[in-house]
Every structure is written in structure tokens, then in C-alpha cells.
Motif scaffolding. Structure first.
Motif, short mmCIF file in Angstrom:
data_model
loop_
_atom_site.label_atom_id
_atom_site.label_comp_id
_atom_site.label_asym_id
_atom_site.label_seq_id
_atom_site.Cartn_x
_atom_site.Cartn_y
_atom_site.Cartn_z
N TYR A 142 0.74 -1.24 -0.13
CA TYR A 142 0.04 0.03 0.05
C TYR A 142 0.92 1.27 0.20
O TYR A 142 1.91 1.25 0.64
CB TYR A 142 -0.89 -0.01 1.07
CG TYR A 142 -2.04 -1.13 0.90
CD1 TYR A 142 -3.03 -0.87 0.12
CD2 TYR A 142 -1.97 -2.08 1.88
CE1 TYR A 142 -4.10 -1.76 -0.07
CE2 TYR A 142 -3.07 -3.03 2.10
CZ TYR A 142 -3.99 -3.02 0.99
OH TYR A 142 -5.03 -3.91 0.62
N ASP A 183 -0.21 4.32 0.72
CA ASP A 183 -0.73 5.27 1.66
C ASP A 183 -1.64 4.58 2.44
O ASP A 183 -2.12 3.33 2.39
CB ASP A 183 -1.70 6.56 0.76
CG ASP A 183 -2.89 5.77 0.18
OD1 ASP A 183 -3.34 4.57 0.34
OD2 ASP A 183 -3.43 6.43 -0.60
N ASP A 184 -1.95 5.33 3.72
CA ASP A 184 -2.87 4.77 4.80
C ASP A 184 -4.30 4.68 4.53
O ASP A 184 -4.93 3.82 5.01
CB ASP A 184 -2.86 5.74 5.93
CG ASP A 184 -1.32 5.96 6.76
OD1 ASP A 184 -0.76 5.07 6.26
OD2 ASP A 184 -1.29 7.03 7.08
N THR A 185 -4.83 4.96 3.36
CA THR A 185 -6.25 4.62 2.98
C THR A 185 -6.42 3.62 2.04
O THR A 185 -7.59 3.12 1.93
CB THR A 185 -6.71 5.85 2.09
OG1 THR A 185 -5.99 5.98 0.79
CG2 THR A 185 -6.59 7.53 2.66
N HIS A 186 -5.38 2.80 1.79
CA HIS A 186 -5.32 1.67 1.12
C HIS A 186 -5.98 1.83 -0.38
O HIS A 186 -6.51 0.81 -0.94
CB HIS A 186 -5.90 0.59 2.00
CG HIS A 186 -5.13 0.14 2.95
ND1 HIS A 186 -5.29 -1.11 3.57
CD2 HIS A 186 -4.17 0.86 3.77
CE1 HIS A 186 -4.53 -1.25 4.54
NE2 HIS A 186 -3.92 -0.12 4.62
N GLN A 187 -5.90 2.80 -0.95
CA GLN A 187 -6.61 3.36 -2.16
C GLN A 187 -5.49 3.27 -3.33
O GLN A 187 -6.06 3.16 -4.49
CB GLN A 187 -7.27 4.57 -2.17
CG GLN A 187 -8.65 4.73 -1.23
CD GLN A 187 -9.72 3.60 -1.87
OE1 GLN A 187 -9.96 3.75 -3.08
NE2 GLN A 187 -9.93 2.77 -1.06
N LYS A 188 -4.29 3.15 -2.99
CA LYS A 188 -2.95 3.35 -3.73
C LYS A 188 -2.42 2.01 -3.57
O LYS A 188 -1.73 1.74 -2.52
CB LYS A 188 -2.36 4.74 -3.76
CG LYS A 188 -3.13 5.62 -4.28
CD LYS A 188 -2.24 7.10 -4.30
CE LYS A 188 -3.25 8.35 -4.56
NZ LYS A 188 -2.36 9.43 -4.57
N THR A 246 -9.44 1.33 -6.50
CA THR A 246 -8.15 1.44 -5.97
C THR A 246 -7.25 1.63 -7.23
O THR A 246 -7.23 1.01 -8.47
CB THR A 246 -7.83 0.01 -5.53
OG1 THR A 246 -8.59 -0.08 -4.42
CG2 THR A 246 -6.38 -0.15 -5.25
N SER A 304 -10.40 -5.04 -1.77
CA SER A 304 -10.13 -3.63 -2.39
C SER A 304 -11.21 -3.02 -3.06
O SER A 304 -11.90 -3.73 -3.82
CB SER A 304 -8.78 -3.37 -2.99
OG SER A 304 -7.67 -3.78 -2.17
N SER A 305 -11.29 -1.79 -2.90
CA SER A 305 -12.40 -1.06 -3.60
C SER A 305 -12.04 -1.10 -5.24
O SER A 305 -10.87 -1.22 -5.59
CB SER A 305 -12.37 0.46 -3.10
OG SER A 305 -12.95 1.21 -4.15
#
Length: 92
Positions: free
Chosen positions: A35, A37-42, A68, A64-65
Motif C-alpha cells: 500500500y 498510503d494509509d487509505t489503502h486506495q493506492k 483502487t 479492495s475498492s
């Protein structure tokens, strides 16, 4: 590249397809993910000695979304991929 785009583009491909990252004329195996970043979006591709498969990538990102974002090892966005002569996925 969004995870949902990759899923759409590889829907009919074998889950055993190997993944690589290409930088200039060099090709490196994508070994695992991290990951960014902390949002786990990247999610970053991590390079190593043995490439992971498309099935392993989707398995690890199952929770994951679909929004992502997949990033290259240098934290730059991935804009696409191509298949090489051995039908391996090569991200750029």
C-alpha cells in the motif's frame, strides 16, 4: 490504472498469466504488492525475482475498492499494459 479497469481488460485471460513492469528497455517481475498510503486506495507494484500471476494479484486485492489505483514501483500511475510474445502482461 484503476483496479476495475484492469479487471475489465483481463476478464477472459488466464489467471496464470504472469505480471511484469517495464521501464525503458528493462523488464522486471512484479513479485508482490504494497500500500502506498494509509487509505489503502493506492497499491504499489513491488519488484523481485519471480513474477506473481494475475490470479494472485486479484486474490490479494479482493477486499479492495474497485477505485483502487495501481502504481508503478516509482509511485507513478500505471496507464496501461500490453501482452508480450509469451502472453505475459507487461505494465508501463
Amino acid at each position: 490504472m484503476k483496479l476495475s479497469d484492469l479487471e475489465d481488460l483481463t476478464r477472459y485471460m488466464s489467471t496464470k498469466t504472469r505480471l511484469f513492469w517495464e521501464n525503458d528497455a528493462n523488464r522486471y517481475p512484479v513479485t508482490t504488492l504494497a500500500y502506498a498510503d494509509d487509505t489503502h486506495q493506492k497499491v504499489l507494484f513491488v519488484l523481485g525475482s519471480k513474477s506473481m500471476t494475475l490470479g494472485q494479484l486479484f486474490s490479494r486485492l479482493k477486499a479492495s475498492s474497485s477505485h483502487t489505483t495501481l502504481l508503478a514501483p516509482n509511485k507513478q500511475p500505471i496507464f496501461g499494459f500490453h501482452l508480450d510474445d509469451r502472453y505475459q502482461i507487461v505494465f508501463k
